[in-house]
Design a protein around this motif. Structure first.
Motif, mmCIF file in Angstrom:
data_model
loop_
_atom_site.group_PDB
_atom_site.id
_atom_site.type_symbol
_atom_site.label_atom_id
_atom_site.label_comp_id
_atom_site.label_asym_id
_atom_site.label_seq_id
_atom_site.Cartn_x
_atom_site.Cartn_y
_atom_site.Cartn_z
ATOM 1 N N THR A 28 -0.443 5.639 5.395
ATOM 2 C CA THR A 28 -0.934 4.682 4.411
ATOM 3 C C THR A 28 -0.456 3.269 4.749
ATOM 4 O OG1 THR A 28 -0.922 6.402 2.725
ATOM 5 C CG2 THR A 28 -0.979 4.145 1.954
ATOM 6 N N PHE A 29 0.803 3.146 5.147
ATOM 7 C CA PHE A 29 1.343 1.845 5.537
ATOM 8 C C PHE A 29 0.557 1.275 6.722
ATOM 9 C CE2 PHE A 29 4.027 -0.604 8.404
ATOM 10 C CZ PHE A 29 4.447 -1.631 7.573
ATOM 11 N N VAL A 30 0.338 2.096 7.737
ATOM 12 C CA VAL A 30 -0.374 1.639 8.937
ATOM 13 C C VAL A 30 -1.810 1.239 8.594
ATOM 14 C CG1 VAL A 30 -1.273 2.386 11.177
ATOM 15 C CG2 VAL A 30 1.095 2.869 10.559
ATOM 16 N N ALA A 31 -2.479 2.044 7.765
ATOM 17 C CA ALA A 31 -3.867 1.731 7.390
ATOM 18 C C ALA A 31 -3.943 0.394 6.676
ATOM 19 C CB ALA A 31 -4.442 2.842 6.514
ATOM 20 N N GLY A 77 0.820 -1.217 0.000
ATOM 21 C CA GLY A 77 0.000 0.000 0.000
ATOM 22 C C GLY A 77 0.847 1.257 0.000
ATOM 23 N N ALA A 78 1.913 1.256 0.785
ATOM 24 C CA ALA A 78 2.810 2.420 0.817
ATOM 25 C C ALA A 78 3.510 2.595 -0.530
ATOM 26 C CB ALA A 78 3.833 2.253 1.942
ATOM 27 N N GLY A 79 3.876 1.497 -1.168
ATOM 28 C CA GLY A 79 4.498 1.582 -2.484
ATOM 29 C C GLY A 79 3.541 2.137 -3.524
ATOM 30 N N LEU A 80 2.287 1.733 -3.452
ATOM 31 C CA LEU A 80 1.290 2.275 -4.372
ATOM 32 C C LEU A 80 1.056 3.762 -4.116
ATOM 33 C CD1 LEU A 80 -1.288 -0.644 -4.503
ATOM 34 C CD2 LEU A 80 0.242 0.114 -6.319
ATOM 35 N N PHE A 81 1.122 4.174 -2.847
ATOM 36 C CA PHE A 81 0.989 5.598 -2.529
ATOM 37 C C PHE A 81 2.174 6.385 -3.096
ATOM 38 C CE2 PHE A 81 1.904 9.207 0.261
ATOM 39 C CZ PHE A 81 0.730 9.918 0.104
ATOM 40 N N ALA A 82 3.367 5.829 -2.962
ATOM 41 C CA ALA A 82 4.550 6.499 -3.521
ATOM 42 C C ALA A 82 4.438 6.609 -5.043
ATOM 43 C CB ALA A 82 5.810 5.738 -3.124
ATOM 44 N N LEU A 83 3.885 5.592 -5.675
ATOM 45 C CA LEU A 83 3.662 5.648 -7.114
ATOM 46 C C LEU A 83 2.637 6.729 -7.457
ATOM 47 C CD1 LEU A 83 4.221 4.395 -9.912
ATOM 48 C CD2 LEU A 83 2.364 2.789 -9.431
ATOM 49 N N ALA A 84 1.602 6.850 -6.645
ATOM 50 C CA ALA A 84 0.584 7.891 -6.863
ATOM 51 C C ALA A 84 1.189 9.285 -6.750
ATOM 52 C CB ALA A 84 -0.557 7.723 -5.875
ATOM 53 N N LEU A 85 2.155 9.459 -5.849
ATOM 54 C CA LEU A 85 2.815 10.764 -5.732
ATOM 55 C C LEU A 85 3.552 11.121 -7.016
ATOM 56 C CD1 LEU A 85 4.307 10.713 -2.119
ATOM 57 C CD2 LEU A 85 2.396 12.066 -2.961
ATOM 58 N N GLN A 86 4.084 10.116 -7.696
ATOM 59 C CA GLN A 86 4.786 10.357 -8.952
ATOM 60 C C GLN A 86 3.816 10.602 -10.108
ATOM 61 O OE1 GLN A 86 8.144 10.708 -9.173
ATOM 62 N NE2 GLN A 86 8.033 10.529 -6.953
ATOM 63 N N LEU A 87 2.682 9.912 -10.088
ATOM 64 C CA LEU A 87 1.740 10.000 -11.202
ATOM 65 C C LEU A 87 0.807 11.207 -11.123
ATOM 66 C CD1 LEU A 87 0.717 6.250 -11.579
ATOM 67 C CD2 LEU A 87 2.290 7.555 -12.995
ATOM 68 N N PHE A 88 0.538 11.690 -9.906
ATOM 69 C CA PHE A 88 -0.403 12.798 -9.724
ATOM 70 C C PHE A 88 0.323 13.995 -9.118
ATOM 71 C CE2 PHE A 88 -2.917 8.889 -9.264
ATOM 72 C CZ PHE A 88 -3.744 9.045 -10.363
ATOM 73 N N PRO A 89 0.758 14.929 -9.945
ATOM 74 C CA PRO A 89 1.513 16.082 -9.437
ATOM 75 C C PRO A 89 0.704 16.944 -8.463
ATOM 76 C CG PRO A 89 1.501 16.052 -11.848
ATOM 77 C CD PRO A 89 0.639 14.938 -11.380
ATOM 78 N N GLY A 90 -0.613 16.990 -8.618
ATOM 79 C CA GLY A 90 -1.446 17.772 -7.699
ATOM 80 C C GLY A 90 -1.375 17.234 -6.279
ATOM 81 N N LEU A 91 -1.334 15.937 -6.161
ATOM 82 C CA LEU A 91 -1.218 15.314 -4.839
ATOM 83 C C LEU A 91 0.151 15.596 -4.236
ATOM 84 C CD1 LEU A 91 -2.465 13.428 -2.694
ATOM 85 C CD2 LEU A 91 -1.473 11.527 -3.961
ATOM 86 N N ALA A 92 1.190 15.467 -5.030
ATOM 87 C CA ALA A 92 2.540 15.743 -4.540
ATOM 88 C C ALA A 92 2.687 17.205 -4.145
ATOM 89 C CB ALA A 92 3.571 15.380 -5.601
ATOM 90 N N LEU A 93 2.057 18.103 -4.896
ATOM 91 C CA LEU A 93 2.113 19.521 -4.579
ATOM 92 C C LEU A 93 1.368 19.823 -3.285
ATOM 93 C CD1 LEU A 93 3.036 22.317 -5.542
ATOM 94 C CD2 LEU A 93 0.847 22.509 -6.741
ATOM 95 N N ALA A 94 0.233 19.169 -3.084
ATOM 96 C CA ALA A 94 -0.550 19.399 -1.867
ATOM 97 C C ALA A 94 0.178 18.872 -0.633
ATOM 98 C CB ALA A 94 -1.919 18.741 -1.987
ATOM 99 N N LEU A 95 0.903 17.774 -0.785
ATOM 100 C CA LEU A 95 1.568 17.166 0.370
ATOM 101 C C LEU A 95 2.924 17.793 0.673
ATOM 102 C CD1 LEU A 95 0.677 13.422 -0.139
ATOM 103 C CD2 LEU A 95 -0.288 15.018 1.497
ATOM 104 N N GLN A 96 3.694 18.147 -0.324
ATOM 105 C CA GLN A 96 5.028 18.728 -0.207
ATOM 106 C C GLN A 96 5.855 18.008 0.842
ATOM 107 O OE1 GLN A 96 4.687 22.965 0.073
ATOM 108 N NE2 GLN A 96 3.757 23.129 -1.937
ATOM 109 N N GLU A 97 6.198 18.676 1.962
ATOM 110 C CA GLU A 97 7.080 18.036 2.946
ATOM 111 C C GLU A 97 6.349 17.073 3.877
ATOM 112 O OE1 GLU A 97 5.738 21.708 5.188
ATOM 113 O OE2 GLU A 97 6.640 21.492 3.237
#
Length: 143
Positions: A43-46, A14-34
């Protein structure tokens, strides 16, 4: 033992899929930043918690149960990631998230990724359960 190890594996998946989503969706990466690392931890814990609690009594969950667990993990990952972000705010030297920040992150996370993440999580849960079932059956059938 299999239950705990497979829960950690599903959490890592699940954490790996989330990391992939950060690469594929720039809006999500921009919203999360640091705050991407606390979100990744949430995500891993969930995913790990959902898999561990929903594993059942069988040696391995069925693919149908795995799909349901994947869907539940996808739904719970967003709020848990936001909770981890809010809790870790003091560690980063910033103020905890207010209601507006939580709403923005939840909206971006849901709108930006749900159309892709929910089907991917369902298929991932089903195939993970199928693979785990094959591994357990192979191990049990050995003399």
């Amino acid at each position: 033992m299999i239950r705990a190890l497979s829960a950690l594996g599903f959490g890592a998946l699940g954490a790996g899929l989330f990391a992939l989503a950060l690469q594929l969706f720039p809006g999500l990466a921009l919203a999360l930043q640091e705050t991407a690392l606390p979100a990744l931890a949430g995500t891993f814990v969930a995913a790990a918690l959902v898999w561990y609690l929903g594993f059942g009594k069988a040696p391995a969950p069925s693919p149908g149960r795995g799909a349901a667990l994947g869907a539940l993990a996808a739904v719970l990952a967003n709020p848990l990631a936001i909770l981890f972000i809010s809790v870790s705010a003091e560690d980063r030297g910033s103020a905890p998230l207010d209601a507006t920040g939580i709403l923005v992150l939840a909206t971006v996370g849901a709108v930006e990724t749900s159309p892709v993440s929910l089907p991917v999580a369902i298929l991932t849960g089903a195939f993970y359960a199928l693979l785990l079932g094959l591994l357990v059956r192979d191990r049990v059938s050995r003399p």
